[in-house]
Design an enzyme around this catalytic site. Structure first.
Site, PDB file in Angstrom:
ATOM      1  N   LEU A  11       0.833  -1.201   0.000  1.00 56.26           N
ATOM      2  CA  LEU A  11       0.000   0.000   0.000  1.00 56.26           C
ATOM      3  C   LEU A  11       0.868   1.251   0.000  1.00 56.26           C
ATOM      4  CD1 LEU A  11      -2.730  -0.921   2.649  1.00 56.26           C
ATOM      5  CD2 LEU A  11      -2.922  -1.009   0.163  1.00 56.26           C
ATOM      6  N   CYS A  12       0.452   2.225  -0.790  1.00 56.38           N
ATOM      7  CA  CYS A  12       1.130   3.517  -0.813  1.00 56.38           C
ATOM      8  C   CYS A  12       0.077   4.591  -1.012  1.00 56.38           C
ATOM      9  CB  CYS A  12       2.198   3.553  -1.900  1.00 56.38           C
ATOM     10  SG  CYS A  12       1.556   3.330  -3.556  1.00 56.38           S
ATOM     11  N   ASN A  13       0.498   5.820  -1.291  1.00 54.22           N
ATOM     12  CA  ASN A  13      -0.461   6.910  -1.453  1.00 54.22           C
ATOM     13  C   ASN A  13      -1.341   6.735  -2.675  1.00 54.22           C
ATOM     14  OD1 ASN A  13      -0.115   8.591   0.789  1.00 54.22           O
ATOM     15  ND2 ASN A  13       1.762   9.416  -0.065  1.00 54.22           N
ATOM     16  N   ALA A  47      -3.670   3.112  -0.506  1.00 56.20           N
ATOM     17  CA  ALA A  47      -4.144   2.714   0.818  1.00 56.20           C
ATOM     18  C   ALA A  47      -5.654   2.864   0.950  1.00 56.20           C
ATOM     19  CB  ALA A  47      -3.427   3.531   1.894  1.00 56.20           C
TER      20      ALA A  47
END
Length: 111
Positions: A11-13, A47
């Site tokens: 998960l990232c931005n 995310a």
């Protein structure tokens, strides 16, 4: 190793910054004798989309840039009994895919 599948969600931005990491992790997994017979799937998503994807994954790892959202995302992961962790910033920065795969394996085995 005693594991038949390992599905990892990064998960990232926005889901794009971890794309390079996903490619490197897949490459390391393909070249690993220990992981040859393991069904491995690695994907990156924003995310905010965790609820959409969580059921398809065994392990969730957060990029260090969203570590501040850990508590919020852990609450979602706990509902599904899915281990969640934060990628070490040194491993992330140096694209150390091997270490991140190891982290995922340990998380799944300790579930």
């Amino acid at each position: 190793m005693g594991m038949d599948k390992l599905h990892i969600l990064l998960l990232c931005n926005l889901g794009s910054s971890t794309g390079i990491m996903v490619s490197k992790m897949k490459e390391v997994a393909r070249n690993s004798a220990k992981l040859k017979k393991v069904d491995i799937n690695i994907e990156a998503h924003p995310a905010g989309e965790l609820r959409e994807y969580i059921d398809k994954f065994d392990v969730i790892l957060l990029g260090p840039q969203i570590a501040h959202r850990y508590d919020e995302l852990e609450a979602i992961a706990d509902q599904k009994n899915t281990p969640i962790g934060i990628i070490d910033s040194r491993d992330y920065g140096s694209i150390n895919a091997g270490n991140i795969l190891k982290q995922s394996i340990v998380m799944k085995m300790n579930k």
